[in-house]
Scaffold this active site. Structure first.
Site, short mmCIF file in Angstrom:
data_model
loop_
_atom_site.label_atom_id
_atom_site.label_comp_id
_atom_site.label_asym_id
_atom_site.label_seq_id
_atom_site.Cartn_x
_atom_site.Cartn_y
_atom_site.Cartn_z
N CYS A 1 0.86 -1.19 0.00
CA CYS A 1 0.00 0.00 0.00
C CYS A 1 0.89 1.24 0.00
O CYS A 1 1.71 1.43 0.91
CB CYS A 1 -0.94 0.01 1.20
SG CYS A 1 -1.81 1.58 1.36
N ASN B 1 -12.26 10.66 -2.79
CA ASN B 1 -12.77 9.83 -3.88
C ASN B 1 -12.91 8.40 -3.37
O ASN B 1 -11.99 7.87 -2.77
CB ASN B 1 -11.81 9.88 -5.07
CG ASN B 1 -11.73 11.27 -5.67
OD1 ASN B 1 -12.73 11.94 -5.82
ND2 ASN B 1 -10.52 11.71 -6.00
N THR C 1 -7.63 6.30 -6.94
CA THR C 1 -6.46 5.60 -7.48
C THR C 1 -5.63 4.93 -6.40
O THR C 1 -4.95 3.95 -6.68
CB THR C 1 -5.56 6.56 -8.29
OG1 THR C 1 -5.15 7.63 -7.45
CG2 THR C 1 -6.30 7.12 -9.50
N HIS D 1 -6.12 3.55 -0.05
CA HIS D 1 -5.93 3.84 1.38
C HIS D 1 -6.65 5.18 1.59
O HIS D 1 -6.31 6.17 0.92
CB HIS D 1 -4.44 3.93 1.72
CG HIS D 1 -4.12 4.23 3.15
ND1 HIS D 1 -3.28 3.44 3.92
CD2 HIS D 1 -4.51 5.25 3.96
CE1 HIS D 1 -3.18 3.95 5.15
NE2 HIS D 1 -3.92 5.06 5.19
N HIS E 1 -8.05 8.65 2.02
CA HIS E 1 -7.36 9.94 2.08
C HIS E 1 -8.34 11.05 1.78
O HIS E 1 -9.27 10.88 1.00
CB HIS E 1 -6.17 10.00 1.12
CG HIS E 1 -6.47 9.59 -0.28
ND1 HIS E 1 -6.61 8.26 -0.66
CD2 HIS E 1 -6.68 10.31 -1.41
CE1 HIS E 1 -6.88 8.20 -1.95
NE2 HIS E 1 -6.94 9.42 -2.43
P1 5GP Z 1 -7.17 9.68 -5.55
O1 5GP Z 1 -7.11 9.78 -7.05
O2 5GP Z 1 -7.04 8.24 -5.10
O3 5GP Z 1 -8.32 10.40 -4.93
O4 5GP Z 1 -5.91 10.48 -5.01
C1 5GP Z 1 -4.63 9.96 -4.97
C2 5GP Z 1 -3.69 11.13 -4.89
O5 5GP Z 1 -2.44 10.66 -4.48
C3 5GP Z 1 -3.50 11.84 -6.23
O6 5GP Z 1 -3.87 13.22 -6.10
C4 5GP Z 1 -2.00 11.67 -6.50
O7 5GP Z 1 -1.41 12.81 -7.09
C5 5GP Z 1 -1.44 11.40 -5.13
N1 5GP Z 1 -0.24 10.56 -5.12
C6 5GP Z 1 -0.06 9.40 -5.82
N2 5GP Z 1 1.15 8.89 -5.55
C7 5GP Z 1 1.75 9.75 -4.68
C8 5GP Z 1 3.03 9.75 -4.05
O8 5GP Z 1 3.87 8.86 -4.21
N3 5GP Z 1 3.31 10.79 -3.23
C9 5GP Z 1 2.41 11.81 -3.00
N4 5GP Z 1 2.79 12.79 -2.19
N5 5GP Z 1 1.19 11.83 -3.59
C10 5GP Z 1 0.87 10.82 -4.41
ZN ZN Z 2 -2.53 1.55 3.51
#
Ligand code: 5GP
Ligand code: ZN
Length: 114
Positions: free
Chosen positions: A5, A87, A95, A98, A100
């Site tokens: 993860c 999301n 994406t 976990h 957030h």
């Molecule tokens: P989701 O699309 O799941 O709502 O948001 C995932 C977020 O995690 C995205 O905005 C993406 O830019 C961020 N993210 C993905 N990989 C990393 C990483 O390795 N480090 C950081 N700081 N953010 C990440």
């Molecule tokens: Zn996790």
């Protein structure tokens, strides 16, 4: 801690991140691909896959996250408002599996959310 993860690895320090806040229940860091001048992610230190997995057994993590979001926003200079987004699942384009919460701000945001 869940193997493989990404955010568990970030919490553990196995993958570097720009930390903005930490306590025993949550961790906040800058999004690697910011969508606005301020884009911070706040995550629980327990592995919870998404909003769909929030329940009475783990909701203390979520409560703490929302207790500290105003502090994090203030420290980031978000004096004129901000958006908090999570999301959940494929239709919402989650994406990282976990939980957030995105804190997004620092400019006038779009009125449309989807
Ligand atoms: P989701 O699309 O799941 O709502 O948001 C995932 C977020 O995690 C995205 O905005 C993406 O830019 C961020 N993210 C993905 N990989 C990393 C990483 O390795 N480090 C950081 N700081 N953010 C990440
Ligand atoms: Zn996790």
């Amino acid at each position: 801690m869940m193997e493989n993860c990404l955010f568990c690895k970030i919490i553990n320090g196995e993958i570097p991140s720009s930390k903005v806040y930490e306590d025993e229940k949550c961790y906040a860091f800058k999004d690697i691909n910011p969508q606005a001048p301020v884009h911070i992610l706040v995550v629980p230190k327990a592995h919870i896959a998404s909003v769909d997995e929030i329940a009475s057994l783990n909701s203390e993590y979520v409560a703490r996250i929302f207790e500290v979001i105003p502090e994090i926003a203030k420290a980031a200079g978000l004096t004129n408002g901000y958006r908090v987004v999570s999301n959940c699942g494929d239709d919402a384009c989650q994406t990282v599996k976990h939980l957030h919460f995105h804190i997004i701000g620092g400019r006038q945001l779009a009125g449309e959310m989807a």
